[in-house]
Scaffold this active site. Structure first.
Site, mmCIF file in Angstrom:
data_model
loop_
_atom_site.group_PDB
_atom_site.id
_atom_site.type_symbol
_atom_site.label_atom_id
_atom_site.label_comp_id
_atom_site.label_asym_id
_atom_site.label_seq_id
_atom_site.Cartn_x
_atom_site.Cartn_y
_atom_site.Cartn_z
ATOM 1 C CG ASP A 5 33.752 32.706 73.191
ATOM 2 O OD1 ASP A 5 34.118 32.043 72.203
ATOM 3 O OD2 ASP A 5 33.222 32.190 74.177
ATOM 4 C CG ASP A 64 39.518 32.510 64.941
ATOM 5 O OD1 ASP A 64 40.070 31.660 65.671
ATOM 6 O OD2 ASP A 64 39.170 32.276 63.772
ATOM 7 C CB VAL A 65 42.249 31.437 70.114
ATOM 8 C CG1 VAL A 65 41.510 32.103 71.255
ATOM 9 C CG2 VAL A 65 41.645 30.083 69.766
ATOM 10 C CE1 TYR A 82 38.999 18.742 72.955
ATOM 11 C CE2 TYR A 82 39.420 16.721 74.166
ATOM 12 C CZ TYR A 82 39.066 18.055 74.153
ATOM 13 O OH TYR A 82 38.785 18.703 75.329
ATOM 14 C CE LYS A 86 41.805 20.358 74.702
ATOM 15 N NZ LYS A 86 41.829 21.766 75.135
ATOM 16 C CB ILE A 98 33.731 19.699 82.747
ATOM 17 C CG1 ILE A 98 35.086 19.259 83.327
ATOM 18 C CG2 ILE A 98 33.178 20.917 83.490
ATOM 19 C CD1 ILE A 98 35.080 18.837 84.789
ATOM 20 C CB THR A 101 30.867 22.663 79.231
ATOM 21 O OG1 THR A 101 31.466 21.715 78.336
ATOM 22 C CG2 THR A 101 31.702 22.774 80.491
HETATM 23 P P1 NAP Z 1 32.437 25.184 75.563
HETATM 24 O O1 NAP Z 1 31.397 25.390 76.593
HETATM 25 O O2 NAP Z 1 32.059 24.724 74.214
HETATM 26 O O3 NAP Z 1 33.334 26.503 75.465
HETATM 27 C C1 NAP Z 1 34.341 26.626 74.496
HETATM 28 C C2 NAP Z 1 34.365 28.047 74.023
HETATM 29 O O4 NAP Z 1 35.459 28.217 73.095
HETATM 30 C C3 NAP Z 1 33.073 28.432 73.281
HETATM 31 O O5 NAP Z 1 32.579 29.658 73.765
HETATM 32 C C4 NAP Z 1 33.550 28.548 71.848
HETATM 33 O O6 NAP Z 1 32.822 29.484 71.083
HETATM 34 C C5 NAP Z 1 34.974 29.015 72.030
HETATM 35 N N1 NAP Z 1 35.751 28.871 70.804
HETATM 36 C C6 NAP Z 1 35.703 27.851 69.916
HETATM 37 N N2 NAP Z 1 36.528 28.107 68.894
HETATM 38 C C7 NAP Z 1 37.102 29.316 69.151
HETATM 39 C C8 NAP Z 1 38.029 30.126 68.450
HETATM 40 N N3 NAP Z 1 38.539 29.757 67.265
HETATM 41 N N4 NAP Z 1 38.399 31.310 68.998
HETATM 42 C C9 NAP Z 1 37.878 31.703 70.180
HETATM 43 N N5 NAP Z 1 36.985 30.990 70.884
HETATM 44 C C10 NAP Z 1 36.599 29.801 70.354
HETATM 45 O O7 NAP Z 1 33.491 24.089 76.078
HETATM 46 P P2 NAP Z 1 34.172 23.824 77.493
HETATM 47 O O8 NAP Z 1 33.849 22.448 77.839
HETATM 48 O O9 NAP Z 1 33.952 24.907 78.444
HETATM 49 O O10 NAP Z 1 35.693 23.822 77.014
HETATM 50 C C11 NAP Z 1 36.651 24.753 77.471
HETATM 51 C C12 NAP Z 1 38.010 24.089 77.394
HETATM 52 O O11 NAP Z 1 38.011 22.961 78.273
HETATM 53 C C13 NAP Z 1 38.346 23.552 76.010
HETATM 54 O O12 NAP Z 1 39.713 23.797 75.737
HETATM 55 C C14 NAP Z 1 38.091 22.062 76.149
HETATM 56 O O13 NAP Z 1 38.867 21.298 75.244
HETATM 57 C C15 NAP Z 1 38.512 21.842 77.585
HETATM 58 N N6 NAP Z 1 37.967 20.611 78.180
HETATM 59 C C16 NAP Z 1 36.622 20.454 78.362
HETATM 60 C C17 NAP Z 1 36.159 19.266 78.923
HETATM 61 C C18 NAP Z 1 34.693 19.007 79.160
HETATM 62 O O14 NAP Z 1 34.329 17.877 79.498
HETATM 63 N N7 NAP Z 1 33.825 19.981 79.021
HETATM 64 C C19 NAP Z 1 37.068 18.274 79.316
HETATM 65 C C20 NAP Z 1 38.411 18.480 79.118
HETATM 66 C C21 NAP Z 1 38.865 19.660 78.559
HETATM 67 P P3 NAP Z 1 31.576 28.962 70.190
HETATM 68 O O15 NAP Z 1 30.595 28.401 71.180
HETATM 69 O O16 NAP Z 1 31.117 30.227 69.519
HETATM 70 O O17 NAP Z 1 32.142 27.948 69.269
#
Ligand code: NAP
Length: 244
Positions: free
Chosen positions: A37, A60-61, A151, A155, A184, A186
Site C-alpha cells: 500500500d 506507490d503503484v 475515474y 476504468k 462497495i 469501503t
Molecule cells: P479504498 O478503501 O480507498 O482502498 C484503496 C487503497 O489504495 C487505499 O489503501 C489507498 O491508500 C491505496 N492507494 C491509493 N493510491 C495509491 C498509490 N498511488 N499506490 C498504492 N496504493 C494506493 O478503496 P476501495 O473501494 O477498496 O478500492 C479498491 C479498488 O476498487 C480501487 O481500484 C477502486 O477504484 C475499485 N472500486 C471500488 C468501488 C467501491 O465502490 N468501493 C467500486 C468500483 C471499483 P490511501 O488510503 O493511503 O490513499
C-alpha cells in the site's frame, strides 16, 4: 473456498477496503501474501494477525522503481510470485468541468499507469509460475456517470489493458482478468460527497443494497484460482445487478 496453499500473492491497496478483504481471504486460503500500500498504516492494523506468511511493502503503484522493489521483495521473501491483484485506486470524483490537469493526472497515474506498471513489473516472475493477474476495474468502466470524468476514463482503460495483456501474456501461460465492482462499502465509497448517493445507488441495484468488500474479494479469488484455468481476458461484474 478455493485453496491457495503453496501460492504467493502480491496485493496492492491492501491497507483498505477491497484490497484488505482480498489479502485476508487469500491468507485464509493458505496463500503467502505480500501486502502493498501507499503507506502501511492500514496494513499495520491487521498484519500481526496473519503471522509470518504475510509480508508488507510500502509502494506507490505509479512509480516504476517502487514496483521493481515490491516484486523483488516478494520473490526474496517467499521464493516466487503466482498472483498479482492490482487493487490500489484513486477515487477522486470530479466532472469534466471541475477537473484540472493535475487531478486528471493523479487518477491516471494510480488507476491506469499503476496497473500498466504492475503488469510490466510482474511478467518475468509470473512466467516462472504460469501465474495470473486480477485487475480491479469498476462498473464505471462500463458506463459513465456524471461527475466522474477521469475515474471513468481510467476504468475503461483498465478493461482495455486487461484484454490486451491477456492476449500478450497467454503464450507464457499467464492469465489476466478483471473484476468490475459496483457500489462497495469501503472508505473510498463512503467518501463520495454527493448527498443521498448511498441510498440512491443502493436502490439502483437489483439487490437493493451496497456490496461488501468480501463479496468482491471472493470473485477475485475465483479468477485467481485454478477453477478459472480456462478464463482469461474476462470481466466479472460484482455490482448487485446495477448494470444488468
Ligand atoms: P479504498 O478503501 O480507498 O482502498 C484503496 C487503497 O489504495 C487505499 O489503501 C489507498 O491508500 C491505496 N492507494 C491509493 N493510491 C495509491 C498509490 N498511488 N499506490 C498504492 N496504493 C494506493 O478503496 P476501495 O473501494 O477498496 O478500492 C479498491 C479498488 O476498487 C480501487 O481500484 C477502486 O477504484 C475499485 N472500486 C471500488 C468501488 C467501491 O465502490 N468501493 C467500486 C468500483 C471499483 P490511501 O488510503 O493511503 O490513499
Amino acid at each position: 473456498m478455493q485453496e491457495f496453499g503453496g501460492k504467493v500473492a502480491l496485493v496492492t491497496g491492501a491497507g483498505s477496503g477491497i484490497g484488505e478483504a482480498t489479502a485476508r481471504l487469500l491468507f485464509a486460503a493458505n496463500a503467502q501474501v505480500m501486502l502493498s500500500d501507499l503507506n502501511l498504516a492500514g496494513v499495520a492494523r491487521y498484519i500481526d494477525t496473519l503471522g509470518s506468511e504475510a509480508g508488507s511493502v510500502a509502494h506507490d503503484v505509479s512509480d516504476e522503481t517502487q514496483w521493481r522493489r515490491a516484486v523483488d521483495l516478494t520473490v526474496e521473501r517467499f521464493g516466487r510470485l503466482d498472483i498479482l491483484v492490482n487493487c490500489a485506486g484513486n477515487g477522486l470524483f470530479q466532472s469534466l468541468l471541475d477537473a484540472d490537469a493535475a487531478a486528471f493526472d493523479a487518477a491516471v497515474n494510480v488507476n491506469q499507469r499503476g496497473v500498466f506498471l504492475g503488469l510490466k513489473a510482474t511478467t518475468e516472475a509470473l512466467k516462472a509460475t504460469r501465474g495470473c493477474i486480477v485487475n480491479v476495474a469498476s462498473v464505471a468502466g462500463l458506463k459513465a456517470s456524471p461527475g466522474t470524468f477521469a475515474y471513468t476514463a481510467t476504468k475503461f482503460a483498465v478493461r482495455g489493458m486487461t484484454r490486451s495483456a491477456a492476449l500478450d501474456l497467454a503464450p507464457f501461460g499467464i492469465r489476466v482478468n478483471a473484476v468490475l465492482p459496483g457500489p462497495i462499502d469501503t472508505p473510498m465509497f463512503r467518501a463520495t460527497p454527493i448527498p443521498g448517493f448511498r441510498e440512491a445507488i443502493a436502490q439502483a441495484t437489483a439487490l437493493k443494497r451496497i456490496g461488501l468488500p468480501e463479496e468482491v474479494a471472493k470473485a477475485i479469488l475465483f479468477l485467481a484460482s485454478d477453477d478459472a484455468s480456462y478464463i482469461t481476458g474476462a470481466e466479472l461484474v460484482v455490482d448487485g445487478g446495477l448494470s444488468a
